[in-house]
Design a protein around this motif. Structure first.
Motif, mmCIF file in Angstrom:
data_model
loop_
_atom_site.group_PDB
_atom_site.id
_atom_site.type_symbol
_atom_site.label_atom_id
_atom_site.label_comp_id
_atom_site.label_asym_id
_atom_site.label_seq_id
_atom_site.Cartn_x
_atom_site.Cartn_y
_atom_site.Cartn_z
ATOM 1 N N ASN A 1 -6.329 3.042 -3.145
ATOM 2 C CA ASN A 1 -5.605 4.318 -3.121
ATOM 3 C C ASN A 1 -6.365 5.403 -3.896
ATOM 4 O O ASN A 1 -6.442 6.553 -3.474
ATOM 5 N N LYS B 1 1.661 5.838 0.077
ATOM 6 C CA LYS B 1 0.845 7.056 0.155
ATOM 7 C C LYS B 1 1.214 7.911 1.362
ATOM 8 O O LYS B 1 0.765 9.047 1.477
ATOM 9 N N ARG C 1 4.078 -1.711 1.581
ATOM 10 C CA ARG C 1 2.985 -0.775 1.863
ATOM 11 C C ARG C 1 2.141 -1.270 3.033
ATOM 12 O O ARG C 1 1.687 -0.473 3.863
ATOM 13 N N MET D 1 -7.940 8.789 -2.341
ATOM 14 C CA MET D 1 -7.538 10.089 -2.863
ATOM 15 C C MET D 1 -8.777 10.929 -3.204
ATOM 16 O O MET D 1 -8.867 12.107 -2.857
#
Length: 465
Positions: free
Chosen positions: A218, A313, A109, A222
């Motif tokens: 994350n 993501k 990531r 979001m």
């Protein structure tokens, strides 16, 4: 891989790659040779027949050598050379699945984040001129609000305005004059009020079990994406407004979906992940206790290195063709202490040599970012000239090598300790006692005088990194 990336890799032959690495890293020819081949193999794979491209796997590299000998620097410079996404992780930070800590997928990531940053920066550069024009309009609107123009009016006619010009025409002429002043920087110190986007990042907590840092970030991202974007007024100088607004206006011109797709592709085909301290998770025996956890980390690393699918993501990324470079000193453990499956995923073994005194002399003189050049550049900012005699460099290298031999071998990092100790008094006296246009020459006598206590004192606790 885009045609531009393929072309840039095509221009880099293995010999040229080594020559470029030689500009920054002294010695370690075998390691440079192997990473150069690995980089060239990426271009070869992308130009192989289509049915073989998926079958050709990268030859991952295991670097074995003491700290400070150039393992990380070789990988980092290689990534810069290829304009490839690069991330460095320490294997000792990971914990096996089921324990609190960083999971191994976080390094993939991180690589994607780096790729996104690179692609977004390149896209912003390509729309910089258009963004600058938009910024001009925003600043002009703040300085001179536009007046509604009559039908059929063109800004090109402002130079031939009659004396009985309308308000709209006069307004446009004034805006054009101010536009020139904004471009030349005449108004950079003038303050204006602008609307800027305020990032809505709520502070949240999670009830229940522990959650790692990346997952928390994350969730916050979001939630901030679901909330409406807020704007706030700020009073800034026009110079600062240009800097603040250019990113905002450039972001409006970029297609983020295209950025994500290109970044995923770039990470998959060009990405380099450097796993440091791999020896720290090598179990010395098959017993119980902490060794079990070490082996657990290795088993979690295995699917990432051999090729798997990781959800990020920004989308799904396949790790099959990412180049993994692992490194470790292996003072206590041996490469054979790694689990056999992981050993098999690092087919190229490279042993880096400890640095000698002659290597230290070359490190002080030859690299483009040599420590001596760094200090020369810093003092140049104070208009002070700094230079080193050949004998002084030899004496510095001798002190560094002696300390590494007798205290603890920390490789080239020892030079930073030694040179810093040597120049501390000079750096302190500038500019109060040593004024502009002064010349400071470092001689062998000065090195011996300043560092004699450092060599004689075997404790050296304050100088050991």
């Amino acid at each position: 891989m885009t045609p531009g990336e393929a072309k840039s890799l095509e221009a880099l032959t293995p010999r040229q790659i080594v020559a470029e690495l030689d500009k920054y890293i002294i010695g370690q020819h075998e390691a440079k040779k192997n990473v150069a081949i690995a980089l060239r193999n990426r271009w070869r794979r992308m130009n192989a027949v289509a049915e073989m491209q998926r079958e050709i796997m990268p030859n991952n590299i295991l670097m074995i050598g003491p700290t400070g000998c150039g393992k990380t620097e070789i990988a980092r410079r290689l990534a810069q050379l290829a304009d490839a996404p690069f991330t460095k992780v320490e294997a000792s930070k990971f914990t096996e699945v089921g324990y609190v800590g960083r999971d191994v997928e976080s390094m993939v990531r991180d690589l994607v984040e780096q790729a996104i940053h690179m692609v977004r920066a390149a896209k912003k550069e390509s729309v910089k001129e258009r963004a600058a024009q938009s910024v001009e309009e925003v600043i002009l609107d703040a300085l001179i609000p536009p007046v509604k123009q009559p039908a059929g009016f063109h800004s090109s006619s402002v130079s031939t305005l009659p004396e009985n010009a309308s308000d709209a025409e006069l307004n446009e002429r004034t805006r054009e004059r101010f536009r020139e002043k904004i471009r030349t920087g005449e108004l950079d110190s003038r303050k204006i009020e602008i609307d800027v986007q305020q990032s809505a990042s709520p502070n949240i907590g999670v009830m229940g079990g522990p959650i790692d840092e990346s997952s928390m970030m994350n969730i916050q991202e979001m939630l901030s994406g679901m909330m409406p974007k807020q704007r706030k007024k700020r009073k800034v100088t026009i110079g600062e407004a240009k800097r603040i607004l250019i990113d905002e206006e450039a972001a409006k011109l970029i297609d983020m979906d295209e950025v994500k797709e290109e970044a995923i592709r770039k990470a998959e085909n060009l990405g380099i992940i450097f796993i440091d301290e791999i020896d720290k998770v090598a179990a010395k025996s098959g017993g119980s206790g902490p060794d079990v956890s070490r082996e657990g980390v290795q088993r979690d690393l295995l699917p990432i290195v051999e090729g798997s699918t990781v959800n990020t993501k920004y989308g799904v990324i396949h790790t099959d063709h990412i180049l993994f470079i692992a490194a470790g000193a292996f003072h206590v453990s041996k490469p054979s202490d790694l689990i056999p499956e992981l050993q098999g995923r690092f087919p190229i073994r490279v042993e880096l040599q400890p640095l000698t005194k002659s290597d230290f002399v070359r490190i002080l003189k030859e690299p483009r970012n040599a420590l001596t050049r760094q200090y020369e550049a810093m003092l140049q900012a104070e208009s002070v000239s700094l230079s080193f005699n050949e004998e002084a460099l030899d004496a510095l290298a001798e002190v560094a090598f002696q300390l590494n031999t007798e205290v603890e071998n920390i490789g080239a990092r020892r030079l930073q300790t030694v040179v810093s100790q040597l120049l501390n008094d000079v750096l302190f006296d500038i500019p109060d006692q040593i004024g502009p246009n002064a010349q400071v020459v470092v001689t062998k006598e000065l090195v011996e005088q300043r560092l004699s206590g450092l060599v004689q004192n075997r404790d050296l606790s304050q100088y050991i990194l």
